[in-house]
Design a protein around this motif. Sequence first.
Motif, short mmCIF file in Angstrom:
data_model
loop_
_atom_site.label_atom_id
_atom_site.label_comp_id
_atom_site.label_asym_id
_atom_site.label_seq_id
_atom_site.Cartn_x
_atom_site.Cartn_y
_atom_site.Cartn_z
N ASN A 64 0.82 -1.21 0.00
CA ASN A 64 0.00 0.00 0.00
C ASN A 64 0.86 1.26 0.00
OD1 ASN A 64 -2.54 -1.29 -0.01
ND2 ASN A 64 -2.40 -1.64 2.18
N CYS A 107 -5.09 10.62 1.51
CA CYS A 107 -5.96 9.50 1.86
C CYS A 107 -7.22 10.09 2.47
CB CYS A 107 -5.27 8.57 2.86
SG CYS A 107 -6.32 7.21 3.42
N THR A 126 -10.70 -0.51 3.23
CA THR A 126 -9.77 -0.04 4.25
C THR A 126 -9.38 -1.12 5.26
OG1 THR A 126 -11.61 0.73 5.63
CG2 THR A 126 -10.67 2.30 4.07
N ASN A 168 -7.43 7.03 -2.11
CA ASN A 168 -6.13 7.69 -2.12
C ASN A 168 -6.03 8.47 -3.43
OD1 ASN A 168 -4.84 6.41 0.32
ND2 ASN A 168 -5.37 4.58 -0.84
N ASN A 210 0.46 11.77 8.47
CA ASN A 210 0.17 10.37 8.14
C ASN A 210 -0.22 9.52 9.33
OD1 ASN A 210 0.77 7.48 7.46
ND2 ASN A 210 1.11 8.41 5.46
N ASN A 245 -0.33 11.24 2.94
CA ASN A 245 -0.14 9.84 2.59
C ASN A 245 1.28 9.47 2.18
OD1 ASN A 245 -1.79 7.62 2.65
ND2 ASN A 245 -2.61 7.88 0.61
N GLY A 274 -12.62 4.20 1.51
CA GLY A 274 -11.58 5.21 1.42
C GLY A 274 -11.08 5.38 0.00
N ASP A 318 -3.84 7.77 10.40
CA ASP A 318 -3.99 6.32 10.46
C ASP A 318 -4.74 5.94 11.72
OD1 ASP A 318 -3.72 3.69 9.75
OD2 ASP A 318 -1.58 3.56 10.13
N ARG A 323 1.18 4.17 -2.87
CA ARG A 323 0.91 5.58 -2.55
C ARG A 323 2.10 6.46 -2.91
NH1 ARG A 323 -1.65 3.91 3.32
NH2 ARG A 323 -3.50 2.90 2.46
N ARG A 381 -11.02 9.55 4.00
CA ARG A 381 -11.88 8.54 4.62
C ARG A 381 -13.12 9.21 5.22
NH1 ARG A 381 -8.63 4.22 6.91
NH2 ARG A 381 -10.47 3.66 8.16
N ARG A 429 -5.85 12.52 5.27
CA ARG A 429 -4.59 12.08 5.88
C ARG A 429 -3.46 12.21 4.85
NH1 ARG A 429 -3.71 5.65 6.43
NH2 ARG A 429 -1.48 5.60 6.94
#
Length: 379
Positions: free
Chosen positions: A87, A99, A301, A290, A266, A127, A288, A270, A91, A101, A125
């Motif tokens: 992941n 990111c 997610t 990205n 980040n 990323n 979610g 998370d 990214r 969500r 967030r």
Amino acid sequence: MRKTLYWIEGDGIGPEIWRAARPVIDAALAAESDLRLDWRELLAGEKARAAEGTPLPESTLAALRGAEIAIKGPLGTPVGTGIRSLNVALRQGLDLYACIRPVRHFEGLETPVKHPERVDMVIFRENTEDVYAGVEFAANTPEARKLAEFLRDSLGVTRIADDAAIGIKPMTESGSKRLVRRALRYALDTGRPSLTLVHKGNIMKFTEGAFRQWGYDVAAEEFADLTCTEKDAVPGRLVVKDRIADAMFQEALLRPEAYSVLATPNLNGDYISDALAAQVGGLGLAPGVNMSDSLAFFEATHGTAPAIAGKDRANPGSLILCGAMLMEHLGVPAAAKRIRAAVEKAIAGKAVTEDLAAQVPGSRVVGCREFGEIIGENL
């Protein structure tokens, strides 16, 4: 009217949740639009390793670099060995710096909090920086000792022991600002009342403290006529405020209705995104995406759940709700609304997968395939 949608099946429960989710996504779109999706599979994870000898083929990255939209199931990463994270590699390799969500409650789900319906937040967030782009050196290695020596002798940092493991987390002004800028635009475009910068700047003053200041700077320099601070609130303007990360966790429990859009580095993002998901029902219903400046890459997610893989016990809800986010991105909000209503109706009907059963009193446990079929019928 057709759009190419690249998709990655994923590991573990990936094949099962895809068989349940894809028909729902196609049917919702067909009910509301003439647009159709051309699904083109790309390989990553164990399927790629078996076919091409690597978990992340260059052909997959090359296709995604030229893509507009993509979606994937969960990908596994061994703990402690091998590639750091598939992941993270995706990214960073595709510059998916945001990111996003959304977290909201579905009526009918009992959760650990008394009023989950008060949670309606969207987390942005960062990323590609912070600890996920960090450098680590194991304890008692020549590299760690050399760095500790440099910190002591050249920079006067006396509290680094010889046997310390050492990590470095980079955070930049440009990376922080583009994340906050995107969050501000979203908040303004969707009529949200506030944006909160979540940080640990009281301790990490030059990384997370800088993230906080850079966030305020973006608001003041680029959105001055549309925003205000919490201290100098102006009616009708988006309020930009900040909270220390640990205080934000408390606020999320005590006063979630006071928070709308969160912008975070980040690691903070998370933590808080998973914690908020638990407040409203868990990761099984947490979608979610990205995003880079050119690609929107939607993803389930949750993890690969190898213990139940192949047993028809997984919850396809996260992937199905990613489909709702995809519909909004494609400019078909009615299809997104249709998907979310179908999920809520399935919960109200008390036929849910086992991970949701304890939260739906009197429910009947159904398998992954049947849950997807029920949601499809509810469309």
